[in-house]
Write a protein that holds these residues in place. Structure first.
Motif, mmCIF file in Angstrom:
data_model
loop_
_atom_site.group_PDB
_atom_site.id
_atom_site.type_symbol
_atom_site.label_atom_id
_atom_site.label_comp_id
_atom_site.label_asym_id
_atom_site.label_seq_id
_atom_site.Cartn_x
_atom_site.Cartn_y
_atom_site.Cartn_z
ATOM 1 N N ILE A 435 -29.933 -12.276 -26.487
ATOM 2 C CA ILE A 435 -30.893 -11.519 -25.607
ATOM 3 C C ILE A 435 -30.279 -9.937 -25.376
ATOM 4 N N ALA A 436 -29.148 -9.981 -25.001
ATOM 5 C CA ALA A 436 -28.283 -8.675 -24.854
ATOM 6 C C ALA A 436 -28.448 -7.948 -26.384
ATOM 7 N N TRP A 437 -28.189 -8.693 -27.157
ATOM 8 C CA TRP A 437 -28.344 -7.700 -28.537
ATOM 9 C C TRP A 437 -29.610 -7.318 -28.942
ATOM 10 N N THR A 438 -30.862 -7.915 -28.620
ATOM 11 C CA THR A 438 -31.858 -7.501 -28.886
ATOM 12 C C THR A 438 -32.280 -6.356 -28.037
ATOM 13 N N GLY A 439 -31.867 -6.477 -26.631
ATOM 14 C CA GLY A 439 -32.053 -5.515 -25.818
ATOM 15 C C GLY A 439 -31.405 -4.133 -26.335
ATOM 16 N N MET A 440 -30.110 -4.348 -27.052
ATOM 17 C CA MET A 440 -29.324 -3.071 -27.471
ATOM 18 C C MET A 440 -30.083 -2.590 -28.640
ATOM 19 N N GLU A 441 -30.654 -3.397 -29.653
ATOM 20 C CA GLU A 441 -31.618 -2.784 -30.746
ATOM 21 C C GLU A 441 -32.848 -2.100 -30.355
ATOM 22 N N MET A 442 -33.387 -2.626 -29.412
ATOM 23 C CA MET A 442 -34.913 -2.152 -28.734
ATOM 24 C C MET A 442 -34.543 -0.930 -28.135
ATOM 25 N N TYR A 443 -33.328 -0.746 -27.186
ATOM 26 C CA TYR A 443 -32.944 0.359 -26.457
ATOM 27 C C TYR A 443 -32.860 1.477 -27.454
ATOM 28 N N GLU A 444 -32.084 1.246 -28.545
ATOM 29 C CA GLU A 444 -31.902 2.430 -29.147
ATOM 30 C C GLU A 444 -32.951 2.881 -30.049
ATOM 31 N N ALA A 445 -33.911 1.839 -30.105
ATOM 32 C CA ALA A 445 -35.245 2.368 -31.025
ATOM 33 C C ALA A 445 -35.940 3.149 -29.891
ATOM 34 N N GLY A 446 -35.950 3.372 -28.760
ATOM 35 C CA GLY A 446 -36.417 4.052 -27.837
ATOM 36 C C GLY A 446 -37.298 3.372 -27.008
ATOM 37 N N TRP A 447 -37.450 1.928 -26.936
ATOM 38 C CA TRP A 447 -38.471 0.930 -26.227
ATOM 39 C C TRP A 447 -37.821 0.664 -24.753
ATOM 40 N N ARG A 448 -38.612 0.825 -23.907
ATOM 41 C CA ARG A 448 -38.421 0.585 -22.469
ATOM 42 C C ARG A 448 -39.704 -0.460 -21.927
ATOM 43 N N SER A 449 -39.155 -1.553 -20.924
ATOM 44 C CA SER A 449 -40.378 -2.309 -20.385
ATOM 45 C C SER A 449 -40.599 -1.522 -18.960
ATOM 46 N N GLU A 450 -41.913 -1.684 -18.591
ATOM 47 C CA GLU A 450 -42.537 -1.282 -17.129
ATOM 48 C C GLU A 450 -42.186 -2.385 -16.186
ATOM 49 N N LEU A 451 -42.049 -1.821 -15.137
ATOM 50 C CA LEU A 451 -41.556 -2.769 -13.776
ATOM 51 C C LEU A 451 -42.559 -3.729 -13.485
ATOM 52 N N ASP A 452 -43.689 -3.466 -13.767
ATOM 53 C CA ASP A 452 -44.908 -4.117 -13.508
ATOM 54 C C ASP A 452 -45.227 -5.408 -14.446
ATOM 55 N N VAL A 473 -48.288 -6.831 -26.584
ATOM 56 C CA VAL A 473 -48.445 -7.208 -25.027
ATOM 57 C C VAL A 473 -48.257 -5.825 -24.194
ATOM 58 N N PRO A 474 -49.002 -5.896 -23.253
ATOM 59 C CA PRO A 474 -48.820 -4.468 -22.281
ATOM 60 C C PRO A 474 -47.390 -4.488 -21.574
ATOM 61 N N GLY A 475 -47.068 -3.251 -21.213
ATOM 62 C CA GLY A 475 -45.856 -3.110 -20.522
ATOM 63 C C GLY A 475 -44.876 -2.373 -21.214
ATOM 64 N N TRP A 476 -44.819 -1.945 -22.589
ATOM 65 C CA TRP A 476 -43.892 -1.373 -23.442
ATOM 66 C C TRP A 476 -44.278 0.082 -23.224
ATOM 67 N N LYS A 477 -43.159 0.903 -23.312
ATOM 68 C CA LYS A 477 -43.149 2.442 -23.556
ATOM 69 C C LYS A 477 -42.033 2.914 -24.369
ATOM 70 N N ASN A 478 -42.365 4.012 -25.165
ATOM 71 C CA ASN A 478 -41.174 4.287 -26.109
ATOM 72 C C ASN A 478 -40.893 5.802 -25.840
ATOM 73 N N ILE A 479 -39.748 6.160 -25.463
ATOM 74 C CA ILE A 479 -39.308 7.366 -24.857
ATOM 75 C C ILE A 479 -39.232 8.240 -26.177
ATOM 76 N N ASP A 480 -38.852 7.992 -27.393
ATOM 77 C CA ASP A 480 -38.840 8.731 -28.442
ATOM 78 C C ASP A 480 -40.042 9.271 -28.665
ATOM 79 N N GLU A 481 -41.048 8.391 -28.578
ATOM 80 C CA GLU A 481 -42.552 8.933 -28.875
ATOM 81 C C GLU A 481 -43.058 9.798 -27.984
ATOM 82 N N ALA A 482 -42.775 9.519 -26.597
ATOM 83 C CA ALA A 482 -43.063 10.331 -25.727
ATOM 84 C C ALA A 482 -42.782 11.929 -25.769
ATOM 85 N N LYS A 483 -41.373 11.957 -26.395
ATOM 86 C CA LYS A 483 -40.761 13.185 -26.545
ATOM 87 C C LYS A 483 -41.339 14.112 -27.419
ATOM 88 N N SER A 484 -41.902 13.481 -28.496
ATOM 89 C CA SER A 484 -42.599 14.072 -29.779
ATOM 90 C C SER A 484 -44.010 14.418 -29.440
#
Length: 484
Positions: A435-452, A473-484
């Motif tokens: 689970i930690a590793w999947t979070g690592m790969e998703m984090y480096e790809a710019g993905w974050r989860s909403e708190l709701d 599914v709802p609740g994802w946001k990508n900070i890399d896409e937001a920057k561009s």
């Protein structure tokens, strides 16, 4: 004649030497100002079923590359033995009892932030005080969002949300089966990060490379998956009814004598693991009798035990891209009911051939995909031509006989070039490290989860499903896409 007088002032070096020293100092400043590899840290929680898992993972930053270390990794499994299977309420009580204390233990394993960092105001924002000592705050919190048991998932998710808010760090709520598929990449990173490795080359590429095939086999899942990228995992075949791990658990409870089952109960309710040990008391030395089926006709032969009972291979007359284990399960239960006085050796015989038929059934759909004779989309068919790795993950992947059968069948049917990859046994079953590793790969790809976000009981993996797979599914946001 005037004596020669030096133009150099007393105590000063020659101009070339002075220049050389300046160059050295400049080089040192440049080297010290270069960005050093940053180490990402996550605290991860897994609570999808009966295992409470907390992990702290550190990784050298760099998407698709890097080395990793487990700073903390602990699992507590709820005691479900009185119920002969997982009881959700018991598992939730275990999560509630142990999770907070395990998080506290994990915090003590965070890297020491050092007194200088603690005094610095900017750095102090990244520091946690644990037992009076400054520790480096995790960069983000990772947790399993689904699929799994709703109450169990919600316990871990609520804890993870609380930590993310309290520490002011992002949340990554990830897919459990995606984590199983990515486990070999975790193993690759852990190998790169182990002591003694060449620290001058910390950025080695992760393996396996995309695309690769995955057999995700557990108590709740039987999937053949084509992994094309981090978030694109197309399902080529899945179980019609019960999962293979569930079938093996049920068969084990009927095949293994009650006395032996009771003696092995210290390991909990992992009855499928008991079945393997019962069938092969000498381990792999007992595999000598097995001959891989050289053709489809050999694969679908009815097994006649010679003791008055037979077993028919699943879907022997059908070549659809699906798995079916309920029929074999029913056959085994019927045989055991009709032969209550079955000898120990005969019980070992039915245990071996129950596993053989189930595992060859898994292999049959794998062969359909690789040989492109199964019903696979044209786009997936093109990708399959480039596949060189089969990952076997999930709880049933810990079965050594399964790996023996897969390797034998791939070799005898013309696919010896396919590399067979299986994580170490502790990483096959549910664990926090994946689970930690999947979070690592998703984090480096710019993905974050909403708190709701909420937990998801059934979360399709395939991006072609109605829900859209991991990112549907709802609740994802990508900070890399937001920057561009």
């Amino acid at each position: 004649m005037l004596a020669h007088r030096s133009l150099r002032a007393p105590g000063r070096s020659p101009s070339w030497q002075h220049t050389s020293h300046r160059v050295v100092r400049l080089q040192r400043r440049l080297l010290s100002s270069r960005p050093r590899p940053r180490h990402l840290i996550t605290l991860a929680i897994e609570s999808s079923c009966d295992d409470t898992c907390v992990t702290v993972l550190e990784k050298t930053q760099g998407a698709g590359r890097g080395a990793a270390r487990l700073l903390f990794d602990k699992k507590v499994t709820s005691d479900n033995r009185p119920f002969r299977g997982v009881r959700p309420m018991t598992a939730v009580a275990s999560h509630t009892q142990h999770l907070a204390g395990m998080v506290q233990e994990a915090m003590r394993a965070l890297p020491d932030a050092g007194s200088a960092a603690a005094r610095d105001k900017a750095a102090g924002e990244n520091v946690l005080w644990v037992d009076g000592r400054p520790r480096r705050k995790p960069d983000f919190i990772t947790v399993t969002r689904g699929p799994g048991m709703m109450s169990n998932l919600s316990t871990g998710l609520s804890t993870a949300k609380g930590l993310a808010v309290a520490w002011g760090v992002p949340l990554l709520a990830v897919h459990h089966m995606q984590a199983h598929a990515l486990t070999p990449r975790l193993v690759s990173a852990l190998e790169a990060g182990r002591p003694g490795k060449d620290k001058k080359r910390p950025g080695s590429a992760l393996s396996p490379n995309y695309p690769f095939l995955s057999l995700l086999v557990s108590g709740g899942h039987s999937l053949l998956v084509l992994s094309r990228s981090l978030t694109n995992h197309a399902i080529l075949a899945e179980a019609q009814n019960i999962a293979i791990g569930d079938m093996l658990d049920k068969c084990a409870r009927d095949i293994i004598p009650d006395s032996e089952l009771a003696a092995a109960s210290g390991d909990g309710v992992m009855y499928a693991a008991h079945l393997e040990r019962f069938a092969f008391p000498n381990g792999p030395a007992d595999y000598a009798w097995y001959v891989p089926p050289a053709a489809r006709a050999d694969e679908i032969k009815i097994y006649d035990s010679g003791f008055g009972w037979k077993l028919t291979p699943p879907l022997s007359e059908i070549t659809s891209m699906s798995f079916e284990f309920a029929g074999l399960n029913g056959q085994v239960i019927k045989v055991m009911m009709e032969h209550p006085e079955m000898s120990l050796e005969e019980r070992r015989l039915i245990a071996r051939h129950t596993m053989r038929l189930a595992f060859e059934h898994l292999a049959s759909r794998l062969l359909f995909a690789l040989s492109r004779s199964g019903k696979v989309g044209e786009e997936d068919r093109m990708v399959l031509r480039n596949v060189r790795t089969l990952v076997v993950a999930g709880g049933v992947a810990s079965n050594r006989f399964l790996m023996h059968i897969l390797r034998g069948i791939l070799d005898v049917r013309g696919f010896s070039h396919i590399k067979l990859v299986c994580p170490p046994l502790p990483l096959c079953t549910d664990n926090g490290a994946m689970i930690a590793w999947t979070g690592m790969e998703m984090y480096e790809a710019g993905w974050r989860s909403e708190l709701d976000i909420l937990a998801i009981k059934k979360w399709p993996l395939d991006p072609n499903s109605e829900e859209g797979g991991i990112l549907g599914v709802p609740g994802w946001k990508n900070i890399d896409e937001a920057k561009s």
